[in-house]
Design an enzyme around this catalytic site. Sequence first.
Site, PDB file in Angstrom:
ATOM      1  N   ASP A 104       0.835  -1.206   0.000  1.00 10.32           N
ATOM      2  CA  ASP A 104       0.000   0.000   0.000  1.00 10.32           C
ATOM      3  C   ASP A 104       0.866   1.251   0.000  1.00 10.32           C
ATOM      4  O   ASP A 104       2.013   1.218   0.445  1.00 10.32           O
ATOM      5  CB  ASP A 104      -0.842   0.099   1.287  1.00 10.32           C
ATOM      6  CG  ASP A 104      -1.650  -1.132   1.545  1.00 10.32           C
ATOM      7  OD1 ASP A 104      -1.963  -1.834   0.585  1.00 10.32           O
ATOM      8  OD2 ASP A 104      -1.955  -1.366   2.734  1.00 10.32           O
TER       9      ASP A 104
HETATM   10  N1  URA Z   1      -1.049  -5.926   4.010  1.00  8.07           N
HETATM   11  C1  URA Z   1      -1.515  -4.662   3.956  1.00  8.07           C
HETATM   12  O1  URA Z   1      -2.527  -4.334   4.562  1.00  8.07           O
HETATM   13  N2  URA Z   1      -0.824  -3.780   3.216  1.00  8.07           N
HETATM   14  C2  URA Z   1       0.299  -4.080   2.560  1.00  8.07           C
HETATM   15  O2  URA Z   1       0.883  -3.209   1.920  1.00  8.07           O
HETATM   16  C3  URA Z   1       0.770  -5.396   2.624  1.00  8.07           C
HETATM   17  C4  URA Z   1       0.069  -6.314   3.365  1.00  8.07           C
END
Ligand code: URA
Length: 230
Positions: A104
């Site tokens: 993310d």
């Molecule tokens: N889980 C999440 O919530 N975000 C990420 O970037 C990776 C795993």
Amino acid sequence: MRRLDQLLASLGYCSRREARAWIAAGRVTVRGTIADEFGAKADPNDVRIDGEPPDHPGGLLLALHKPTGLVCSHEAREGPRVYDLLPPRWLARNPPVTSIGRLDKDTSGLLLLTDQAGLVHRLTSPKHKVPKIYRATVDRDLAPELVARFASGTLMLDGEREPCAPAALKIISAREAELTLTEGKYHQARRMFAACGATVLTLHRTQFGPLELGDLAPGQWRELPLDFFG
Ligand code: URA
């Protein structure tokens, strides 16, 4: 053996049409001899472009320390991209350089990038159960019962049909934990904590399969051998 115009275009030097002009201008040699035919085939090891060997003709595999604030999407309108950290020529390659799974925008840590589609598939398919390790800080004290809930293989996330695969949770301090996931549902770590009433404040990936982030600084990347993951 690769066609010279195709080689230059696929490695991101220029378009195929421009490649023909580069060759006509004598910028490309094969075994020391100026190439005069753009359709000629050559072993990339024998080719020089402006006197230099071709840029990673066999493919690319990179480990990047993704800082927060960058997106893994190729779409520039979604915000600053991880791809903008790489040499511009690599962004013009075909097959394209893509991330192996995504982090993310607000997540930092180890991100792999490659132009090897088979590797993307192998390392992201839930079938292969490649462990990814995250450090999370949350907004409330972590109940010890979470460990069993995460490990149960029954934790359901909103909007999903299948429960999460068993995940290892290690509570490190009151509001900090290490989480090992073997699949990559959308926002999975954040949603798993949310399903248990906690909001993730920071999320950082420290390991992907056998590879640790180590001391790579945020925004920096390093190359890995293409056969790193076997
Ligand atoms: N889980 C999440 O919530 N975000 C990420 O970037 C990776 C795993």
